[in-house]
Scaffold this active site. Structure first.
Site, short mmCIF file in Angstrom:
data_model
loop_
_atom_site.label_atom_id
_atom_site.label_comp_id
_atom_site.label_asym_id
_atom_site.label_seq_id
_atom_site.Cartn_x
_atom_site.Cartn_y
_atom_site.Cartn_z
N VAL A 15 0.74 -1.33 -0.16
CA VAL A 15 0.02 -0.12 0.20
C VAL A 15 0.90 1.25 0.01
CG1 VAL A 15 -1.62 1.47 1.37
CG2 VAL A 15 -2.03 -1.23 1.20
N ARG A 100 -10.50 3.65 13.07
CA ARG A 100 -11.65 3.59 12.18
C ARG A 100 -13.19 4.05 12.95
NH1 ARG A 100 -9.84 -1.46 8.38
NH2 ARG A 100 -8.39 -0.51 6.98
N CYS A 129 -10.53 -2.12 2.88
CA CYS A 129 -10.66 -2.16 1.35
C CYS A 129 -12.10 -2.69 0.85
CB CYS A 129 -9.50 -3.22 0.66
SG CYS A 129 -9.62 -4.52 1.85
N SER A 159 -3.45 -10.54 -2.65
CA SER A 159 -2.62 -9.14 -2.29
C SER A 159 -3.22 -8.43 -1.21
CB SER A 159 -2.41 -8.36 -3.65
OG SER A 159 -3.53 -7.96 -4.29
N HIS A 243 -10.68 -7.26 -5.47
CA HIS A 243 -11.76 -7.91 -4.55
C HIS A 243 -12.89 -8.07 -5.46
CE1 HIS A 243 -8.77 -8.03 -1.52
NE2 HIS A 243 -9.38 -7.21 -0.83
#
Length: 337
Positions: A15, A100, A129, A159, A243
């Site tokens: 990332v 978060r 994600c 990944s 994804h």
């Protein structure tokens, strides 16, 4: 235009590397750049805008003079250094899950709730994600009919577990192709090649994983929908990158397939790929290394109970780009306006 001193915390990971690329792609007004990582990575170089930048070890002093931090490190590193960055006057856009659900930290997807950025106190959280990919896809429909309930299955690429996960799948596929036995897995609990693993994160008492609960907990906060109900199953699949998600929505009021497609075709960050007759639908390969979330297979939920309103769709998105790095840089860019 004013320039900003930027630091990437966790710069050498998948990332972090993508954040570096996104800064250049989005013409971010970088004045100076610091690439921060662990001691074992210090001294390495990474290329940015035609120049080599030396990676530094993350320490308190490294945040001196920094305006914006892009966090791409694990939770423990984020909790160690994000408060330091804030004390030194920087704003951090953090990709870990550490902040978060903190009520004092906005959790932001620019296409969904950019107005929440005005509430930040030096920290902005980047969502999970799968949450980003799913909510970019469904938020245009939420505006039409108000989503009450979501049933989601995610098909998450190797990944998503970082560079280690990607390399492990590549190695396993190569060994199988050459007739060799697969090494003992490290990045995943089981062999991923030629397999599916229906677990991402640890299980709670109700049998749901931590990854599965993120869609509900983060979705409620991002969409300001405290009563949103989500049933999610997350599966690791032998796909390199991007994804995919199957999503069934229940609305408060009717939303037609035609209205949904029209809204999606105009939604920022969305590419409508929905022509089953021509075999046009989203696939991971098509979204790899792209920022748009591809949405298709939009159809009526034929299982919906009488008096309820439902639609089903399929979406795909690159979890390293829009699912992480791109979203973070978009947030940072808004902060500079």
């Amino acid at each position: 235009m004013r320039s900003y001193n930027v630091a990437i915390l966790g710069a050498t990971g998948a990332v972090g590397q993508q954040m570096l690329t996104c800064l250049a792609e989005q013409d971010f007004p970088v004045g100076s750049l610091k690439l921060l990582a662990s001691a074992r990575s210090a001294g390495k170089t990474m290329r940015f805008m035609g120049e080599e930048v030396v990676v530094e070890e993350a320490c308190d002093e490294a945040f001196d003079g920094v305006d914006i931090v892009l966090g791409a490190a694990d939770n423990d590193i984020a909790r160690r250094f994000v408060p330091v960055a804030r004390e030194k006057g920087a704003v951090t856009v953090d990709n870990s899950s550490a902040y978060r659900l903190d009520p004092d930290v906005p959790l932001v997807i620019p296409e969904v709730n950019p107005e929440d950025l005005s509430l930040h106190r030096g920290i902005v959280a980047n969502p999970n994600c799968a949450t980003i990919i799913g909510l970019v896809a469904v938020n245009p429909l939420h505006r039409l009919g108000t989503i009450k309930r979501m049933v989601v299955s995610t098909y998450q690429a190797a990944s998503g577990a970082g560079v280690g996960g990607l390399r492990e799948l590549e190695s396993q596929m190569a060994r199988i192709a050459s007739g060799e036995s697969v090494d003992e897995p490290r990045a995943f609990a089981y062999q991923l090649a030629c397999n599916l693993i229906p677990q991402i994160g640890g299980f709670d008492d109700a049998g749901y994983t931590s990854e599965e609960m993120k869609m509900q907990n983060e979705g409620r906060k991002i969409m300001h929908a405290p009563d949103l109900r989500v049933n999610c199953t997350c599966v690791r699949v032998p796909v390199m990158r991007s994804h995919s998600e199957s999503i069934t929505l229940e609305f408060e009021r009717p939303v037609s397939v035609e209205a949904a497609r029209a809204a999606l075709s105009e939604a920022p960050g969305v590419a409508l790929v929905d022509d089953p007759a021509s075999k046009a639908y989203p696939m991971p390969l098509d979204t790899t290394d792209k920022d748009a979330i591809y949405v298709g297979r939009v159809r009526e939920d034929i299982s919906a109970a009488a008096g309820t309103y439902g639609l089903t769709l399929w979406c795909c998105g690159d979890q390293i780009r829009k699912g992480a790095a791109t979203n973070a840089v978009q947030i940072a860019k808004i902060l500079t306006l």
